[in-house]
Design a protein around this motif. Structure first.
Motif, PDB file in Angstrom:
ATOM      1  N   ILE A 152      -6.577   5.515   1.296  1.00  0.00           N
ATOM      2  CA  ILE A 152      -8.026   5.470   1.501  1.00  0.00           C
ATOM      3  C   ILE A 152      -8.642   5.081   0.162  1.00  0.00           C
ATOM      4  O   ILE A 152      -8.462   5.783  -0.837  1.00  0.00           O
ATOM      5  N   MET A 153      -9.375   3.961   0.134  1.00  0.00           N
ATOM      6  CA  MET A 153      -9.818   3.430  -1.152  1.00  0.00           C
ATOM      7  C   MET A 153     -11.202   2.801  -1.041  1.00  0.00           C
ATOM      8  O   MET A 153     -11.562   2.247   0.007  1.00  0.00           O
ATOM      9  N   GLN A 154     -11.940   2.880  -2.144  1.00  0.00           N
ATOM     10  CA  GLN A 154     -13.217   2.197  -2.252  1.00  0.00           C
ATOM     11  C   GLN A 154     -13.011   0.688  -2.170  1.00  0.00           C
ATOM     12  O   GLN A 154     -12.075   0.145  -2.771  1.00  0.00           O
ATOM     13  N   LYS A 155     -13.868   0.017  -1.426  1.00  0.00           N
ATOM     14  CA  LYS A 155     -13.803  -1.439  -1.327  1.00  0.00           C
ATOM     15  C   LYS A 155     -14.269  -2.055  -2.633  1.00  0.00           C
ATOM     16  O   LYS A 155     -15.351  -1.748  -3.134  1.00  0.00           O
TER      17      LYS A 155
ATOM     18  N   LEU B 173      -9.914  -9.094  -2.316  1.00  0.00           N
ATOM     19  CA  LEU B 173      -9.158 -10.052  -1.505  1.00  0.00           C
ATOM     20  C   LEU B 173      -7.802  -9.478  -1.111  1.00  0.00           C
ATOM     21  O   LEU B 173      -7.364  -9.604   0.041  1.00  0.00           O
ATOM     22  N   LEU B 174      -7.134  -8.828  -2.070  1.00  0.00           N
ATOM     23  CA  LEU B 174      -5.847  -8.195  -1.764  1.00  0.00           C
ATOM     24  C   LEU B 174      -6.020  -7.060  -0.755  1.00  0.00           C
ATOM     25  O   LEU B 174      -5.178  -6.862   0.124  1.00  0.00           O
TER      26      LEU B 174
ATOM     27  N   SER C 291      -8.272  -6.794   1.638  1.00  0.00           N
ATOM     28  CA  SER C 291      -8.588  -7.270   2.987  1.00  0.00           C
ATOM     29  C   SER C 291      -7.476  -8.117   3.598  1.00  0.00           C
ATOM     30  O   SER C 291      -7.534  -8.448   4.783  1.00  0.00           O
ATOM     31  N   THR C 292      -6.461  -8.470   2.833  1.00  0.00           N
ATOM     32  CA  THR C 292      -5.370  -9.297   3.371  1.00  0.00           C
ATOM     33  C   THR C 292      -4.041  -8.543   3.327  1.00  0.00           C
ATOM     34  O   THR C 292      -3.559  -8.053   4.343  1.00  0.00           O
ATOM     35  N   ILE C 293      -3.472  -8.411   2.145  1.00  0.00           N
ATOM     36  CA  ILE C 293      -2.114  -7.858   2.019  1.00  0.00           C
ATOM     37  C   ILE C 293      -2.072  -6.370   2.341  1.00  0.00           C
ATOM     38  O   ILE C 293      -1.235  -5.906   3.130  1.00  0.00           O
ATOM     39  N   LEU C 294      -2.989  -5.584   1.758  1.00  0.00           N
ATOM     40  CA  LEU C 294      -2.914  -4.135   1.930  1.00  0.00           C
ATOM     41  C   LEU C 294      -3.336  -3.691   3.323  1.00  0.00           C
ATOM     42  O   LEU C 294      -3.030  -2.569   3.736  1.00  0.00           O
ATOM     43  N   GLU C 295      -4.028  -4.551   4.051  1.00  0.00           N
ATOM     44  CA  GLU C 295      -4.342  -4.238   5.445  1.00  0.00           C
ATOM     45  C   GLU C 295      -3.067  -4.085   6.265  1.00  0.00           C
ATOM     46  O   GLU C 295      -3.021  -3.353   7.255  1.00  0.00           O
TER      47      GLU C 295
END
Length: 376
Positions: A189-192, A199-200, A202-206
């Motif tokens: 759970i992390m601050q956007k 970018l990482l 919203s793509t890779i860590l998703e």
């Protein structure tokens, strides 16, 4: 109940951490007699606890110290140490740093050349795709740790994927996530964040089930709470990792834990992280330094040294509230990592005092002054 006692004692933590104003007064002020009618500094401080608190805050307050970087003491102060320091700078910036950039670049090439095909061509086989993506994220985090010459010692059993459990850890920097992720693919759970970090996210860590929020959006709290409850129920989901302080603290203190992770009705697994500052201070002060500059600081140091302890899982005791549960877990983590507990909400550094709080302080100050004047 033991947890209640700890909560009550937390109010004295502030008093223990508050500096003694007497130590900062002129050395002869306790002995010399002032002329009659002349106001002394001690008289002003005696008028009201509010003034004493204000003076203590000006000198050194425990809240600001939680978010203050501690630069290393200079050791290159004489004629024979300075050449050694210059030699070290040359080695770190001209040899180690380029080698670390190369290691990180190779890691990204391997990762992207594997992750992109897996992500797009294995969409029909979600179980296999998630398994490979987890392994690739762990590998990439290992490349990041190698780019700092990270020396990380892990203590305790490695986390496993089980339903109805959540992992909580103290928070010093975003690299906490990287250090933990190289061993186990957590969903965090992390601050956007903006920029390349966003970018990482919203793509890779998703792909590992991470959940993002914006602390300025009140609606995000309800959405995140719902996602948390759904995530912990899934047996195939990655272990959930939460930093309940909600902000980075300088690895000397722990601030109050948010209760969200402790009211999910599941087992809480504490993780304690302690950095050795012999080579570099791993604390990330996001208000003064971008994460890119923070990484450059780590990559131009000799090494990042830290210990990680996976501690005994904890459950809510009968009659214990989520707030008391959070304080008990915070005490366990603080004790293991050698951190000092302070009774502050870390979100205070993002907000201003409420009008009601100011009015209470003003009323208290006015009453103390009136009592003093009546005594005269």
């Amino acid at each position: 109940m033991g947890s209640t006692g700890k909560l009550k004692s937390s109010s004295s933590e502030l008093d223990l951490d508050r500096p003694n104003i007497e130590d900062y007064l002129p050395s002869g002020s306790t002995i010399q007699q002032e002329p009659h009618g002349k106001l002394r500094l001690r008289d002003l401080l005696d008028i009201s606890p509010t003034l004493s608190e204000a003076a203590g805050a000006i000198v050194d307050d425990s809240f600001t110290r939680c978010f203050k970087s501690n630069p290393p003491e200079p050791w290159n102060w004489n004629i024979y140490l300075f050449p050694l320091w210059c030699f070290g700078v040359v080695i770190r910036y001209l040899f180690l740093f380029p080698a670390r950039v190369l290691v990180l670049a190779i890691g990204w090439i391997i990762f992207l050349s594997s992750f992109i095909p897996v992500h797009f061509f294995l969409k029909g086989n979600d179980k296999l795709r998630r398994k490979i993506e987890r392994s690739l994220v762990e590998m990439m985090c290992s490349f990041f740790v190698a780019s700092w010459t990270g020396v990380v010692r892990y203590h305790g059993p490695r986390p496993s994927r089980r339903p109805k459990q959540v992992f909580v850890a103290n928070h010093t920097s975003m690299i906490d996530f990287i250090i933990l992720e190289q061993m186990t693919a957590f969903a965090v759970i992390m601050q956007k964040h903006p920029g390349w970090v966003g970018l990482l996210q919203s793509t890779i860590l998703e792909s590992v089930g991470c959940i993002w929020f914006n602390r300025t959006e009140s609606k995000d709290r309800e959405i995140v709470a719902r996602k948390l409850r759904d995530h912990v129920q899934g047996a195939d989901n990655n272990p959930l990792l939460i930093f309940p302080e909600g902000t980075c603290v300088n690895n000397h203190y722990t601030v109050m834990f948010k209760k969200g992770a402790f009211e999910l009705g599941c087992t809480v697994c504490p993780i304690a992280i302690k950095y050795n500052k012999i080579f570099v201070d791993a604390f990330w002060n996001s208000r003064k330094q971008s994460f890119t500059m923070h990484l450059l600081q780590l990559m131009t140091s000799w090494a990042v040294v830290c210990d990680v302890w996976y501690l005994e899982p904890q459950n809510l005791k009968p009659g214990e509230t989520p707030i008391e549960f959070a304080e008990r877990v915070r005490d366990i983590i603080s004790h293991r990592a050698g951190l000092k507990m302070v009774p502050w909400d870390g979100y205070l550094k993002y907000s201003r005092p409420s009008p009601k709080h100011r009015e209470r302080k003003q009323q208290s100050f006015a009453e103390s002054v009136l009592r003093r004047l009546e005594e005269k």
